[in-house]
Design an enzyme around this catalytic site. Structure first.
Site, PDB file in Angstrom:
ATOM      1  N   LYS A 116       0.831  -1.220   0.000  1.00  0.00           N
ATOM      2  CA  LYS A 116       0.000   0.000   0.000  1.00  0.00           C
ATOM      3  C   LYS A 116       0.859   1.261   0.000  1.00  0.00           C
ATOM      4  CE  LYS A 116      -4.446  -1.526   1.763  1.00  0.00           C
ATOM      5  NZ  LYS A 116      -5.417  -1.500   2.861  1.00  0.00           N
ATOM      6  N   LYS A 198      -3.659 -11.117  -6.801  1.00  0.00           N
ATOM      7  CA  LYS A 198      -4.974 -11.409  -6.225  1.00  0.00           C
ATOM      8  C   LYS A 198      -6.028 -10.447  -6.784  1.00  0.00           C
ATOM      9  CE  LYS A 198      -5.161  -8.461  -2.194  1.00  0.00           C
ATOM     10  NZ  LYS A 198      -5.638  -8.170  -0.886  1.00  0.00           N
ATOM     11  N   LYS A 201      -9.981  -5.156  -4.481  1.00  0.00           N
ATOM     12  CA  LYS A 201     -10.911  -4.017  -4.561  1.00  0.00           C
ATOM     13  C   LYS A 201     -10.280  -2.799  -5.200  1.00  0.00           C
ATOM     14  CE  LYS A 201     -13.168  -4.497  -0.107  1.00  0.00           C
ATOM     15  NZ  LYS A 201     -12.663  -4.381   1.245  1.00  0.00           N
TER      16      LYS A 201
HETATM   17  P1  TYM Z   1     -10.378  -6.515   3.310  1.00  0.00           P
HETATM   18  O1  TYM Z   1     -11.591  -5.697   3.294  1.00  0.00           O
HETATM   19  O2  TYM Z   1      -9.224  -6.089   2.488  1.00  0.00           O
HETATM   20  O3  TYM Z   1     -10.728  -8.020   2.878  1.00  0.00           O
HETATM   21  C1  TYM Z   1     -11.806  -8.697   3.454  1.00  0.00           C
HETATM   22  C2  TYM Z   1     -11.595 -10.205   3.396  1.00  0.00           C
HETATM   23  O4  TYM Z   1     -11.500 -10.651   2.037  1.00  0.00           O
HETATM   24  C3  TYM Z   1     -10.362 -11.470   1.881  1.00  0.00           C
HETATM   25  N1  TYM Z   1      -9.873 -11.317   0.511  1.00  0.00           N
HETATM   26  C4  TYM Z   1      -9.728 -12.326  -0.355  1.00  0.00           C
HETATM   27  N2  TYM Z   1      -9.926 -13.642  -0.236  1.00  0.00           N
HETATM   28  C5  TYM Z   1      -9.680 -14.396  -1.323  1.00  0.00           C
HETATM   29  N3  TYM Z   1      -9.250 -13.917  -2.516  1.00  0.00           N
HETATM   30  C6  TYM Z   1      -9.032 -12.588  -2.671  1.00  0.00           C
HETATM   31  N4  TYM Z   1      -8.632 -12.110  -3.830  1.00  0.00           N
HETATM   32  C7  TYM Z   1      -9.283 -11.730  -1.556  1.00  0.00           C
HETATM   33  N5  TYM Z   1      -9.170 -10.391  -1.373  1.00  0.00           N
HETATM   34  C8  TYM Z   1      -9.538 -10.153  -0.090  1.00  0.00           C
HETATM   35  C9  TYM Z   1      -9.383 -10.958   2.908  1.00  0.00           C
HETATM   36  O5  TYM Z   1      -8.395 -11.916   3.203  1.00  0.00           O
HETATM   37  C10 TYM Z   1     -10.304 -10.672   4.066  1.00  0.00           C
HETATM   38  O6  TYM Z   1     -10.567 -11.840   4.800  1.00  0.00           O
HETATM   39  N6  TYM Z   1      -7.581  -6.493   7.264  1.00  0.00           N
HETATM   40  C11 TYM Z   1      -8.831  -7.131   6.887  1.00  0.00           C
HETATM   41  C12 TYM Z   1     -10.022  -6.565   7.601  1.00  0.00           C
HETATM   42  C13 TYM Z   1      -9.953  -6.757   9.074  1.00  0.00           C
HETATM   43  C14 TYM Z   1     -10.068  -7.979   9.773  1.00  0.00           C
HETATM   44  C15 TYM Z   1      -9.970  -7.650  11.156  1.00  0.00           C
HETATM   45  C16 TYM Z   1     -10.255  -9.283   9.368  1.00  0.00           C
HETATM   46  C17 TYM Z   1      -9.774  -5.784   9.992  1.00  0.00           C
HETATM   47  N7  TYM Z   1      -9.801  -6.295  11.277  1.00  0.00           N
HETATM   48  C18 TYM Z   1     -10.028  -8.636  12.128  1.00  0.00           C
HETATM   49  C19 TYM Z   1     -10.318 -10.257  10.356  1.00  0.00           C
HETATM   50  C20 TYM Z   1     -10.193  -9.936  11.721  1.00  0.00           C
HETATM   51  C21 TYM Z   1      -8.949  -7.048   5.370  1.00  0.00           C
HETATM   52  O7  TYM Z   1      -8.118  -7.465   4.646  1.00  0.00           O
HETATM   53  O8  TYM Z   1     -10.020  -6.537   4.851  1.00  0.00           O
END
Ligand code: TYM
Length: 338
Positions: A116, A198, A201
């Site tokens: 990032k 991957k 978003k």
């Molecule tokens: P975020 O919003 O980036 O992603 C949310 C979830 O989606 C999964 N993910 C994927 N899984 C498979 N293939 C992909 N291409 C892909 N892109 C995203 C991420 O692994 C995630 O599970 N940091 C976290 C948010 C968070 C969180 C937490 C999660 C904040 N506090 C506590 C668990 C526990 C995140 O990546 O959000």
């Protein structure tokens, strides 16, 4: 007989931009079946979103959209605690304490931070670096045992484990040390335009991602444009390391249709990529259409969503307060007389 104490599950998604099929298959979809056997908390992690610049009105809208999406994907507010991170102030407060336990060196090494920082070179703020500590705080505040996430979050959960173990060693047993729950097939859904990356978003190429709000014709178009592999087997639908594009589509098809990858390989044998890609699109549409309809219905019922969020924040706060009070005591802060 005493009631069995269920183990706790915690997970969250950032209300940043549009939620993708990767978020759904890697995380959200796997939450629903956990609700019967675990004490689940699912959080819309809005504070995390602030680490990249946001348009305030859009952030507010995305937060409510995501709340409705969680419910449309099967999160039952009567079974699970569904809430917005910023409604429970203990998240930010515990993050401060954990900041004094986390090391700058380990935060500097986080892949997502490095990635990032490259993409937002004009806004490498402290929050971006601190992001994993806030995530550790989300998890540890609820003494969560299992964290259902995609592969890209494994490093952050491992850091959370290190922080928990370090705190426990320094101040005596306080936190449950959590572990990841990965759904292997869906844990790393790839970009439709570059199967070595991957699905994200924040991808600037809209054709690389399927979002959960895409209309059927958009999904069909994106799938037709998906990169497949140019090898001697150009029309052989087979899951293998030398066919990353086709393998990604096979994974998506298998997860959406419920057919195994082997069955799908047999089904599309000799049919060519065009037929296969249309079938992948149809399998995605069949999953997303009912979710989109339900999300729309929920968003029209603002009163219901507000009631769910109010009750979720109250329930989450009760657990969070208990942990934070314990942590403050352990580190030596004088309790406030009330
Ligand atoms: P975020 O919003 O980036 O992603 C949310 C979830 O989606 C999964 N993910 C994927 N899984 C498979 N293939 C992909 N291409 C892909 N892109 C995203 C991420 O692994 C995630 O599970 N940091 C976290 C948010 C968070 C969180 C937490 C999660 C904040 N506090 C506590 C668990 C526990 C995140 O990546 O959000």
């Amino acid at each position: 007989m005493a009631e069995e104490v269920k183990k706790r599950v915690f997970s969250g998604v950032q209300p940043t931009g549009k939620v993708t099929l990767g978020n759904y298959l890697g995380a959200i979809r796997n939450w629903k079946p956990l609700q019967d056997n675990y004490d689940c908390l699912f959080c819309v992690v809005d504070l995390h979103s602030l680490t990249v610049s946001q348009v305030p009105a859009e952030l507010r809208k995305n937060t409510l959209d995501l709340t409705a999406l969680y419910i449309a994907c099967g999160i039952d507010p009567d079974k699970s605690i569904l809430f917005i991170q910023s409604h429970v102030h203990e998240h930010a407060e515990l993050a401060w304490i954990l900041d004094t336990v986390a090391y700058v060196g380990e935060l500097n090494r986080m892949t997502q931070f490095k990635d990032k920082s490259r993409r937002h070179a004009d806004n490498i703020n402290m929050g971006l670096m601190n992001y994993p500590v806030l995530m550790a705080s989300d998890i540890l505040l609820y003494q969560a045992e299992y964290i259902p996430v995609g592969k890209d979050q494994v490093q952050h959960v491992e850091l959370t484990r290190d922080i928990a173990e370090r705190f426990n060693a320094r101040y005596s047993e306080t936190f449950v040390v959590p572990q990841c729950l990965l759904n292997k097939a869906g844990s790393s859904i790839k970009s439709l335009q570059d199967p070595s990356a991957k699905m994200s978003k924040s991808d600037v190429n809209d054709n690389a991602i399927v979002t959960l709000s895409d209309e059927p014709d958009v999904i069909r178009r994106k799938l037709r444009r998906a990169v497949t592999d140019s090898d001697s087997d150009a029309h052989c639908v087979r899951h293998s390391a030398d066919k990353p594009g086709v393998s990604n589509l096979l994974n998506i098809y298998s997860l959406c249709s419920g057919e195994s990858v082997a069955e799908a390989e047999r089904r599309f044998e000799g049919k060519g990529y065009g037929v296969f890609k249309d079938a992948v699109a149809d399998s995605i549409i069949a999953v997303l259409e009912p979710i989109q309809a339900e999300q729309k219905r929920l968003l029209a019922d603002k009163g219901y969503l507000e009631a769910v969020l109010k009750s979720g924040a109250e329930k989450a706060s009760r657990i969070a307060q208990k942990t934070l009070t314990k942590v403050y005591r352990k580190v030596g802060l004088v309790p406030q007389i009330r």
